[in-house]
Design a protein around this motif. Structure first.
Motif, PDB file in Angstrom:
ATOM      1  N   ALA A  39      22.949 -11.549  -4.778  1.00  0.00           N
ATOM      2  CA  ALA A  39      22.665 -12.264  -3.531  1.00  0.00           C
ATOM      3  C   ALA A  39      21.510 -13.246  -3.723  1.00  0.00           C
ATOM      4  O   ALA A  39      21.537 -14.372  -3.205  1.00  0.00           O
ATOM      5  N   ALA A  40      20.499 -12.838  -4.476  1.00  0.00           N
ATOM      6  CA  ALA A  40      19.360 -13.728  -4.718  1.00  0.00           C
ATOM      7  C   ALA A  40      19.775 -14.927  -5.565  1.00  0.00           C
ATOM      8  O   ALA A  40      19.430 -16.078  -5.254  1.00  0.00           O
ATOM      9  N   LEU A  41      20.529 -14.677  -6.627  1.00  0.00           N
ATOM     10  CA  LEU A  41      20.948 -15.771  -7.506  1.00  0.00           C
ATOM     11  C   LEU A  41      21.834 -16.766  -6.757  1.00  0.00           C
ATOM     12  O   LEU A  41      21.772 -17.989  -6.992  1.00  0.00           O
ATOM     13  N   ALA A  42      22.642 -16.256  -5.828  1.00  0.00           N
ATOM     14  CA  ALA A  42      23.568 -17.130  -5.097  1.00  0.00           C
ATOM     15  C   ALA A  42      22.845 -18.130  -4.194  1.00  0.00           C
ATOM     16  O   ALA A  42      23.375 -19.208  -3.895  1.00  0.00           O
ATOM     17  N   CYS A  43      21.629 -17.802  -3.758  1.00  0.00           N
ATOM     18  CA  CYS A  43      20.914 -18.692  -2.840  1.00  0.00           C
ATOM     19  C   CYS A  43      19.916 -19.606  -3.535  1.00  0.00           C
ATOM     20  O   CYS A  43      19.204 -20.368  -2.884  1.00  0.00           O
ATOM     21  N   LEU A  44      19.849 -19.508  -4.885  1.00  0.00           N
ATOM     22  CA  LEU A  44      18.857 -20.301  -5.612  1.00  0.00           C
ATOM     23  C   LEU A  44      19.356 -21.717  -5.886  1.00  0.00           C
ATOM     24  O   LEU A  44      20.549 -21.940  -6.133  1.00  0.00           O
ATOM     25  N   GLN A  45      18.415 -22.639  -5.876  1.00  0.00           N
ATOM     26  CA  GLN A  45      18.670 -24.020  -6.283  1.00  0.00           C
ATOM     27  C   GLN A  45      17.617 -24.404  -7.316  1.00  0.00           C
ATOM     28  O   GLN A  45      16.621 -23.710  -7.514  1.00  0.00           O
TER      29      GLN A  45
END
Length: 856
Positions: A824-830
């Motif tokens: 979930a954290a990786l999915a929201c990173l830019q």
């Protein structure tokens, strides 16, 4: 009174350097002051008169039943002959609950003494019987059964006198001296240099004689026989008298000497065949029986052995005379005492019959009655020291015999008239050669002076300046232990040493992990010290192992204490405050060798206080060289490690040794404060071991803080242009150390993934998110795999409570499962974001992140 837990502290511990039994004892309200129990002390002393004072003169404190239990357990051991002196009872924070600690010399005896003491206290309280004589007899018998025998014990005592550490590897007599690559081992009086071939030869008496004869050593002629008729034929060939013995016997078992008739021969053969399928008949050499002890190429002791006898008084029977001799406290039923009880068995009865006696006959006054023809101590014989009388040629003959067989410790049995002249001048001979010879007759002969044979054996195993020790570093503290351990191990590896290392990730030998999991306790450390391919040891020493079992070693060369902080399992095992925790961590400092070093954090007041407990010297480290503790320590001529400009500096007096932070990848060019502290601690430890400065610089510059080298310790990943940091930080102090490092990294958005260990206090779990909520924009809270005693959702609720006053966190998400939270954290990173993942399952979580990075 209730006992809820009993532990054996097998090394230096929170209470003392003694091996001890520790128990948690709960006393009822009326048991918290025995003065209120009418007649208790009088009843206690009736049952155990030797118990010491329950209260020191001039003290008015209440005496609890727990304290009585302590004194009873120690006193019972002392009365049973155990060399124990230390005990203590300490009240806990819980009313009526005490920690009772009693020293033991043998763990089994200590545990049993504690049980018997508990029975004694209850008997005194309830006015029921307690059989003191039976209890002491049981403890004495148990102690004799489990403690090292006199031979092995003498060698161990000689090692201890030379400061050589030892470890008993079995319940028997297999003992290791020294650690790692410098270790040596013995089995009773047989060393690891005694080859299996030499031992096998010594067991084969016929082969032994052939080899000795080939070497020109006088031996009695004889041959093996297959039955009683063959034995008679051999006796006819050799000529009476003869000796009959098992081919592969020991300790004189099954041996009959001076046989002159067929009837005697048949009886002797029947006895010998009970101990071996092969029986030897050989010429009987008249004379006295001597045992020579050879160690290496030296004769170190000699004794004349005489068969068991009794002297008649015209009043008592042989049986009564034997009983009187056996009442000598030096005589026991095994090998734990200096002499062995005389047995009235078939061999003894046959010997009596040959002298026209029975066991119930009354010999005349002064009559010398021989109970056995052979003179082994194990069958009741006695020994007289003759070491100073041995002729040099006879000594050389014994040494030649030992070397011909291939034994470095050897018992050579000689029969001759006198040791004052060579064997060939008197018709004597060597009749046996023994591996693992008994030492009792030389240590405590019946007559004459004892010989330091244990010291001789140890001197043959270790050189004059050797103590079997390898460099040993132990690292304690709240945070930074694992990274510091790994860096120290890396420096020592660069030095050329084969390093054994333990930490919370596993056990490593020469960089290869041989065990996984949290291995920061004494069991793993002991396993490293057992390993023959380890030249230096570096141990992470967690508080749990110290409390549970004590240290794995008697002392260390360097003890590092990184820091003392909140959240390190406070509230467990009666460690409730940071001050309590500091006392536990201090144990490693208290057990520094007198010539060793404690490396302490000068910026931590709790660490600074430990310097007074160090038997050796102290190296302080801190970023600020002007810190009062640092400045004072250096001004007094002692060593310090600090940061100056862009360098880590090791300074003493006017001398300074520098290594640039830019050359230490662990610190990321000096931007990660807690890694700078870890580097300083490791550099100080290596400096304390006198590692060359060039080697230290090479070691810190070559240490890369990646997943392979330091898993879970600020591991950096690049995920689609976002910086992902994985760390095992799991308490408020660790998070306080991580936050400044994160804040030095430019970020468009900061995201953190966190759970909480269920065995931490509520306030410690809340405190983690209180800190993080002021730094991170988004929080992903996850419930990890093991709640450690908490109900589902309980940890998440505490984490949420910590965010109530968060200054920065605007988005908070709860997820069940560590890997789902990471995804979930990786999915929201830019690109440009920074994400801190506080992992729980270190190896699995790092592998999961690496897989996601590879998939991008």
């Amino acid at each position: 009174m209730d006992v809820s837990r009993v532990r054996a502290l097998r090394g230096p511990n929170l209470w003392s350097r003694h091996t001890s039994i520790e128990a948690i004892v709960t006393c009822a309200p009326d048991e918290c002051n025995i003065a209120g129990i009418d007649g208790f002390e009088a009843r206690l002393r009736e049952r155990f008169p030797q118990i010491g004072l329950l209260q020191l003169t001039g003290h008015a404190d209440s005496v609890t039943m727990a304290h009585v239990l302590e004194l009873a357990a120690l006193g019972l051991q002392a009365q049973a002959g155990c060399t124990v002196t230390f005990s203590r009872t300490s009240a806990t924070q819980q009313a009526g609950v005490f920690q009772v600690v009693i020293e033991y010399s043998e763990e089994d005896v200590g545990r049993r003494a504690f049980d018997l003491a508990l029975t004694l206290c209850r008997a005194a309280a309830d006015d029921t019987p307690f059989d003191l004589a039976a209890a002491l007899a049981e403890l004495k018998e148990l102690d004799e059964d489990v403690r090292l025998g006199p031979s092995t014990g003498a060698i161990v005592n000689a090692a201890l006198a030379r400061d050589i550490p030892y470890r008993r590897l079995t319940r028997g007599s297999l003992v290791q001296f020294g650690w790692g690559s410098r270790q040596r081992r013995i089995q009773a009086a047989e060393t690891d240099r005694s080859g299996a071939i030499g031992e096998a030869i010594a067991q084969d008496k016929e082969l032994t004689k052939k080899l000795l004869d080939a070497a020109g050593v006088p031996v009695p002629f004889g041959r093996p026989v297959v039955n009683a008729d063959d034995a008679w034929a051999a006796m006819s060939e050799i000529g009476a008298p003869v000796v009959v013995k098992p081919v592969d016997g020991n300790q004189g078992k099954g041996v009959t000497v001076n046989i002159k008739t067929r009837a005697q021969l048949d009886r002797a053969y029947a006895v010998a065949v009970q101990f071996s399928d092969e029986v030897l008949v050989e010429r009987y050499i008249p004379g006295s029986d001597f045992r020579f002890l050879v160690v290496g190429n030296h004769l170190v002791a000699a004794a004349r052995r005489d068969p068991p006898i009794v002297i008649g008084d015209g009043v008592h029977s042989v049986r009564q005379l034997v009983a009187n001799v056996n009442s000598d406290p030096r005589r026991g039923s095994g090998h734990a005492t200096s002499l062995t009880k005389i047995r009235l068995d078939d061999i003894a009865l046959a010997s009596l019959n040959a002298q026209k006696y029975t066991a119930d006959a009354v010999p005349g006054k002064g009559a010398r009655v021989v109970l056995r023809n052979n003179a082994n101590l194990s069958t009741g014989g006695t020994a007289t020291d003759v070491t100073d009388d041995v002729h040099p040629e006879m000594a050389a003959c014994a040494v030649a015999a030992a070397q011909m067989i291939g034994l470095d410790v050897c018992g050579v049995d000689v029969v001759c008239d006198s040791v004052l002249m060579p064997l060939d001048k008197q018709g004597g001979g060597i009749v046996e050669v023994n591996a693992a010879p008994g030492l009792r007759m030389h240590l405590q002969p019946s007559f004459g002076k004892g010989r330091p044979v244990g010291e001789a054996i140890i001197s043959g195993m270790f050189g004059k300046q050797e103590n079997g020790r390898i460099p040993l570093v132990t690292v304690a503290g709240t945070n930074g232990k694992t990274t510091t351990v790994r860096l120290i191990a890396h420096i020592l590896t660069v030095q050329g040493k084969r390093v054994g290392m333990t930490n919370s990730d596993g056990v490593y030998i020469q960089g290869k992990r041989i065990d996984t999991g949290d291995c920061s306790g004494p069991k793993s450390a002991r396993n490293v010290l057992l390993h023959p391919d380890v030249d230096a040891a570096v141990f992470e020493t967690a508080r749990g192992g110290v409390l549970r079992e004590g240290l794995a070693f008697d002392r260390c060369d360097v003890a590092v204490v990184t820091n003392i902080g909140m959240g390190d399992h406070l509230g467990l095992n009666y460690i409730s405050t940071v001050e309590d925790l500091a006392v536990v961590k201090r144990v490693v400092v208290q057990n520094v060798a007198p010539g060793g070093v404690a490396v302490l954090n000068a910026a931590d007041p709790m660490c600074v206080r430990m310097r007074d407990a160090c038997p050796g010297s102290v190296i302080f480290f801190a970023c600020d060289k002007y810190h009062p503790v640092m400045a004072t320590h250096r001004a007094q001529g002692y060593r310090v490690v600090y940061v100056d400009g862009g360098d880590i500096v090791a300074g003493t007096g006017n001398q300074e040794l520098r290594v640039p932070l830019a050359d230490i990848p662990l610190t990321r060019n000096g931007t990660i404060g807690f890694q700078i502290e870890n580097a300083m601690a490791a550099i100080a430890a290596a400096w304390g071991l006198n590692v060359a400065w060039d080697t230290i610089c090479q070691g810190v510059s070559g240490f890369v803080n990646d997943v392979q080298t330091a898993p879970g310790r600020f591991n950096f990943f690049d995920y689609r242009g976002a910086a992902v940091i994985a760390d095992y930080g799991h308490n408020p102090d660790a998070i306080l150390a991580l936050v400044p490092a994160i804040e030095t990294m430019p970020a468009r958005k900061r995201v953190v993934v966190i759970s909480g260990a269920g065995d931490r206090r509520d306030e410690d779990i809340r405190r983690q998110t209180e800190i993080l909520g002021d730094v991170f924009d988004e929080m992903i809270l996850y419930q990890d795999q093991c709640q450690r005693g908490r109900q589902a959702g309980e940890v998440l609720a505490l984490l949420q409570q910590g965010l109530r006053n968060a200054k920065r966190a605007k988005k908070v998400v709860e997820i069940t499962g560590e890997f789902k939270a990471i995804d979930a954290a990786l999915a929201c990173l830019q690109a440009g974001d920074v994400c801190l993942v506080l992992i729980d399952q270190v190896d699995e979580a790092l592998a999961h992140i690496a897989q996601r990075v590879a998939e991008k």
